[in-house]
Design a protein around this motif. Structure first.
Motif, short mmCIF file in Angstrom:
data_model
loop_
_atom_site.label_atom_id
_atom_site.label_comp_id
_atom_site.label_asym_id
_atom_site.label_seq_id
_atom_site.Cartn_x
_atom_site.Cartn_y
_atom_site.Cartn_z
N VAL A 16 0.94 -1.20 0.06
CA VAL A 16 0.30 0.09 0.23
C VAL A 16 1.05 1.48 -0.23
CG1 VAL A 16 -2.28 -1.07 1.15
CG2 VAL A 16 -0.19 0.20 2.34
N CYS A 17 2.45 0.99 -0.56
CA CYS A 17 2.64 2.24 -0.93
C CYS A 17 2.62 3.20 -1.53
CB CYS A 17 4.83 1.82 -0.37
SG CYS A 17 5.55 2.63 -0.59
N ASN A 18 2.79 4.92 -0.95
CA ASN A 18 2.20 5.57 -2.14
C ASN A 18 2.94 6.20 -2.35
OD1 ASN A 18 0.50 5.58 -4.77
ND2 ASN A 18 -1.22 4.92 -2.72
N ASN A 19 4.39 5.78 -1.55
CA ASN A 19 6.23 6.86 -1.16
C ASN A 19 6.01 8.30 -1.97
OD1 ASN A 19 4.97 6.64 1.55
ND2 ASN A 19 6.51 5.26 2.19
N CYS A 20 6.45 7.43 -3.56
CA CYS A 20 6.58 8.15 -4.83
C CYS A 20 5.75 7.92 -6.01
CB CYS A 20 8.52 8.05 -5.29
SG CYS A 20 8.15 6.15 -6.18
N LYS A 21 5.60 8.82 -7.07
CA LYS A 21 4.82 8.43 -8.06
C LYS A 21 4.78 7.11 -8.92
CE LYS A 21 7.24 11.95 -11.45
NZ LYS A 21 9.09 11.70 -10.83
N LEU A 22 5.70 6.70 -8.31
CA LEU A 22 6.01 5.20 -9.36
C LEU A 22 4.89 4.39 -9.79
CD1 LEU A 22 10.25 4.01 -9.61
CD2 LEU A 22 8.89 5.16 -11.05
N ARG A 23 4.26 4.19 -8.71
CA ARG A 23 2.89 3.73 -7.94
C ARG A 23 2.26 3.67 -8.43
NH1 ARG A 23 0.79 -0.50 -7.73
NH2 ARG A 23 -0.57 -1.42 -6.30
N LYS A 24 1.62 5.35 -8.81
CA LYS A 24 0.24 5.17 -9.89
C LYS A 24 0.70 4.40 -11.21
CE LYS A 24 0.69 9.51 -9.90
NZ LYS A 24 0.64 11.04 -10.46
N HIS A 28 1.68 -4.02 -9.76
CA HIS A 28 2.60 -4.60 -8.81
C HIS A 28 3.28 -3.92 -8.58
CE1 HIS A 28 0.34 -8.13 -10.49
NE2 HIS A 28 0.27 -8.29 -9.47
N VAL A 29 3.40 -4.11 -6.82
CA VAL A 29 4.92 -4.41 -6.24
C VAL A 29 5.22 -4.64 -6.08
CG1 VAL A 29 5.35 -3.09 -4.19
CG2 VAL A 29 3.09 -1.04 -4.40
N VAL A 30 6.90 -4.62 -6.53
CA VAL A 30 7.73 -6.47 -6.51
C VAL A 30 8.14 -6.16 -6.04
CG1 VAL A 30 8.96 -7.83 -8.26
CG2 VAL A 30 7.10 -6.02 -9.71
N CYS A 86 14.17 -0.46 -6.23
CA CYS A 86 13.20 0.12 -6.20
C CYS A 86 11.90 -1.08 -6.73
CB CYS A 86 13.04 1.01 -7.63
SG CYS A 86 13.45 3.25 -7.31
N LYS A 87 10.69 -0.90 -6.20
CA LYS A 87 9.89 -1.94 -5.81
C LYS A 87 8.91 -1.74 -6.99
CE LYS A 87 12.12 -2.95 -2.35
NZ LYS A 87 13.52 -3.73 -2.31
N CYS A 88 8.45 -0.09 -7.78
CA CYS A 88 8.01 -0.19 -8.78
C CYS A 88 8.17 -0.21 -10.12
CB CYS A 88 6.70 0.84 -8.19
SG CYS A 88 5.45 0.94 -6.92
N ARG A 89 8.10 -0.68 -10.71
CA ARG A 89 8.54 0.23 -11.90
C ARG A 89 7.92 1.37 -12.84
NH1 ARG A 89 6.18 -1.35 -18.72
NH2 ARG A 89 7.81 -1.16 -19.42
N ALA A 102 15.36 6.91 -2.87
CA ALA A 102 15.50 7.83 -1.79
C ALA A 102 13.99 7.00 -0.45
CB ALA A 102 15.69 9.33 -1.23
N GLU A 103 13.18 7.44 -1.60
CA GLU A 103 11.87 6.82 -0.64
C GLU A 103 11.88 5.42 -0.64
OE1 GLU A 103 9.55 8.71 0.29
OE2 GLU A 103 9.58 10.58 0.02
N CYS A 104 12.48 5.01 -1.83
CA CYS A 104 12.31 3.24 -1.40
C CYS A 104 13.45 2.71 -0.68
CB CYS A 104 12.60 2.65 -3.06
SG CYS A 104 11.33 1.19 -3.27
N TRP A 105 14.57 3.74 0.00
CA TRP A 105 15.43 2.83 -0.21
C TRP A 105 15.48 2.59 1.21
CZ3 TRP A 105 20.02 1.11 -1.22
CH2 TRP A 105 21.06 0.55 -0.60
N PRO A 106 14.53 3.03 2.56
CA PRO A 106 13.65 2.01 3.55
C PRO A 106 13.98 0.44 3.47
CG PRO A 106 13.35 4.52 3.77
CD PRO A 106 13.88 3.89 2.17
N TRP A 107 12.00 0.45 2.07
CA TRP A 107 12.30 -1.05 1.95
C TRP A 107 13.16 -1.68 1.91
CZ3 TRP A 107 7.81 -1.09 4.22
CH2 TRP A 107 6.37 0.29 3.93
N LEU A 108 13.66 -1.49 1.57
CA LEU A 108 15.22 -2.55 0.99
C LEU A 108 16.14 -2.63 2.11
CD1 LEU A 108 16.96 -3.89 -0.85
CD2 LEU A 108 18.29 -2.03 -0.87
#
Ligand code: SF4
Length: 193
Positions: A16-24, A28-30, A86-89, A102-108
């Motif tokens: 449910v992450c929406n921290n950056c615009k890639l999710r739009k 899938h969040v991979v 990055c988890k989103c394409r 930078a937004e996705c790094w904490p997940w990693l």
């Protein structure tokens, strides 16, 4: 709580992450896939078209190269953990932007903290530079480097060329294959320490 359960909990939050615009623009969040007890985490750049469709990292032609190389050193895909910076394409497979990384790094970071691998193997210059911004893949591929990750501490990084780059360039393919063959020894020597 088991590593499996911790990853499942983390994946739920990531979904449910929406921290950056890639999710739009992605399907899938991979998150990543593989063994929560893995000794190796392979980290690529970001999901491609096929990965985004299926929600699984390293499928399609790049995944087949990786599977073939893993088989050559007698390691199964299910033995390792595969993920991306990055988890989103990114649209049209462009490089992720610094702010998206930078937004996705904490997940990693959380994935690494849970799995606690012996070695992190970065695939390609983008993943390498996310850990070591000034390192050149042409100089450091196939070498073990100690890196310090905030909240995690010191960890061994082993940079490789990206399988997709190996697919299109004969010289890169030879280097990629040669470096890959060093992996069993790295695991062995770490065990003996
Ligand atoms: S790329 Fe990462 S930070 Fe951006 S929305 Fe996807 S999971 Fe969240």
């Amino acid at each position: 709580m088991s590593k499996q359960k911790k990853l499942e909990k983390l994946n739920k939050k990531m979904s449910v992450c929406n921290n950056c615009k890639l999710r739009k623009n992605c399907s899938h969040v991979v998150f990543g896939a593989g063994n929560p007890e893995a000794k190796i985490i392979f980290i690529g750049e970001a999901p491609g078209k096929k990965e985004d469709e299926l929600g699984v990292p390293f499928v399609g032609s790049t995944g087949r190269i990786l599977d073939k190389m893993l088989a050559s050193i007698k390691i199964k895909r299910e033995d390792v953990y595969l993920t991306n910076i990055c988890k989103c394409r990114p649209p049209e497979n462009r490089d992720p932007l610094p702010e998206e990384v930078a937004e996705c790094w904490p997940w990693l970071e959380k994935q690494i903290a849970i799995i606690s691998p012996t070695i992190i193997i970065t695939l390609g210059k983008y993943a390498l530079n996310s850990f070591l911004p000034t390192a050149k893949i042409s100089e450091v591929h196939g070498k073990i480097i100690d890196v310090e990750i905030k909240k995690i501490g010191k960890i061994k990084l082993f940079p490789l060329h990206h399988p997709a780059a190996a697919r299109i360039n004969r010289k890169t393919k030879a280097l990629f294959e040669e470096d890959f063959q060093k992996i069993p020894n790295l695991l062995q020597s770490k065990k003996e320490q």
